[in-house]
Write a protein that holds these residues in place. Structure first.
Motif, PDB file in Angstrom:
ATOM      1  N   GLU A 178       6.146  10.320 -13.716  1.00  0.00           N
ATOM      2  CA  GLU A 178       5.246   9.528 -14.556  1.00  0.00           C
ATOM      3  C   GLU A 178       4.096  10.436 -14.964  1.00  0.00           C
ATOM      4  O   GLU A 178       3.267  10.806 -14.129  1.00  0.00           O
ATOM      5  N   GLY A 179       4.083  10.829 -16.235  1.00  0.00           N
ATOM      6  CA  GLY A 179       3.055  11.758 -16.695  1.00  0.00           C
ATOM      7  C   GLY A 179       3.216  13.088 -15.986  1.00  0.00           C
ATOM      8  O   GLY A 179       4.302  13.675 -15.981  1.00  0.00           O
ATOM      9  N   ASP A 180       2.144  13.555 -15.341  1.00  0.00           N
ATOM     10  CA  ASP A 180       2.219  14.816 -14.601  1.00  0.00           C
ATOM     11  C   ASP A 180       2.371  14.591 -13.101  1.00  0.00           C
ATOM     12  O   ASP A 180       2.078  15.463 -12.303  1.00  0.00           O
ATOM     13  N   LEU A 181       2.860  13.383 -12.740  1.00  0.00           N
ATOM     14  CA  LEU A 181       3.006  13.022 -11.332  1.00  0.00           C
ATOM     15  C   LEU A 181       4.453  12.744 -10.965  1.00  0.00           C
ATOM     16  O   LEU A 181       5.254  12.310 -11.799  1.00  0.00           O
ATOM     17  N   LEU A 182       4.764  12.950  -9.685  1.00  0.00           N
ATOM     18  CA  LEU A 182       6.045  12.581  -9.104  1.00  0.00           C
ATOM     19  C   LEU A 182       5.762  11.539  -8.033  1.00  0.00           C
ATOM     20  O   LEU A 182       5.088  11.827  -7.044  1.00  0.00           O
ATOM     21  N   MET A 183       6.249  10.314  -8.249  1.00  0.00           N
ATOM     22  CA  MET A 183       6.032   9.231  -7.291  1.00  0.00           C
ATOM     23  C   MET A 183       7.222   9.132  -6.346  1.00  0.00           C
ATOM     24  O   MET A 183       8.373   9.148  -6.776  1.00  0.00           O
ATOM     25  N   VAL A 184       6.926   9.004  -5.038  1.00  0.00           N
ATOM     26  CA  VAL A 184       7.960   8.924  -4.013  1.00  0.00           C
ATOM     27  C   VAL A 184       7.633   7.761  -3.087  1.00  0.00           C
ATOM     28  O   VAL A 184       6.489   7.606  -2.651  1.00  0.00           O
ATOM     29  N   CYS A 185       8.641   6.950  -2.769  1.00  0.00           N
ATOM     30  CA  CYS A 185       8.476   5.830  -1.839  1.00  0.00           C
ATOM     31  C   CYS A 185       9.037   6.254  -0.491  1.00  0.00           C
ATOM     32  O   CYS A 185      10.239   6.471  -0.356  1.00  0.00           O
ATOM     33  N   ILE A 186       8.156   6.378   0.511  1.00  0.00           N
ATOM     34  CA  ILE A 186       8.579   6.904   1.803  1.00  0.00           C
ATOM     35  C   ILE A 186       8.172   6.029   2.987  1.00  0.00           C
ATOM     36  O   ILE A 186       8.729   6.131   4.060  1.00  0.00           O
TER      37      ILE A 186
END
Length: 191
Positions: free
Chosen positions: A92-100
């Motif tokens: 998302e944009g310049d981010l990497l989202m991770v669900c941990i």
């Protein structure tokens, strides 16, 4: 070999292996000794992979070289689900989202795409298997995350909670697998 996770890059025409990235793992705390389970995320010449016990890699898509990596289970005291982590990382944009399911307040973590530096963390929820989605509603960009405890709307830039609806998995986190589906002004959930 159940003590190694592998990421393979194959030629789309011939099926020949172009490169292989592998690393040691310990599956003693999850059911089924194999992985990774999450779909790789390919973006702008990089491949982001998320292993069954919480190994996050940013790989060069051309040669499989490691650009940065994280051991999220250890670095964030993550609660890896019974059947292993399997939610694909989301760009998302310049981010990497991770669900941990990390602690404290690190159920969802956003990393800088290029450096791997943590940009924000949010929620103290148990992890599940549902992939996050991002959508625009009334001019507001939202990351919607369905954990084993809640359905939550987050600001994808900051991790700030916009709204949250309790929706607990009563048996175990494997009850929350399907992705949320936006339909007009609603979100459809399948549990």
């Amino acid at each position: 070999n159940p003590e190694v996770e592998r990421v393979l890059c194959l030629d789309g025409v011939t099926g020949d292996r172009l490169w292989l990235h592998e690393y040691p793992v310990d599956y003693s705390d999850v059911s089924y000794d194999n992985g990774p389970r999450a779909t790789p995320t390919d973006f702008d010449g990089r491949v982001y992979t998320f292993g069954a016990v919480g190994h996050l890699f940013c790989l060069d898509a051309d040669n499989g070289g490691v650009l940065w990596k994280k051991d999220l289970a250890n670095e964030y005291d993550a609660r890896v689900p019974q059947y292993g982590a399997s939610v694909a990382p989301l760009v998302e944009g310049d981010l990497l989202m991770v669900c941990i399911g990390g602690r404290p307040d690190a159920s969802v973590i956003a990393f800088d795409l290029n450096s791997g530096e943590e940009r924000w963390r949010a929620l103290d929820d148990r992890p599940a298997y549902s992939a996050p989605i991002v959508l625009d509603r009334n001019g507001c960009r939202q990351a919607i995350v369905w954990t084993a405890d809640n359905i939550t709307s987050l600001n994808p830039t900051t991790g700030q909670v916009y709204w949250q609806v309790p929706y607990k998995a009563t048996w175990n986190e494997a009850q929350v697998v399907a992705s949320l589906v936006p339909h007009k002004d609603r979100l459809l959930c399948l549990m």
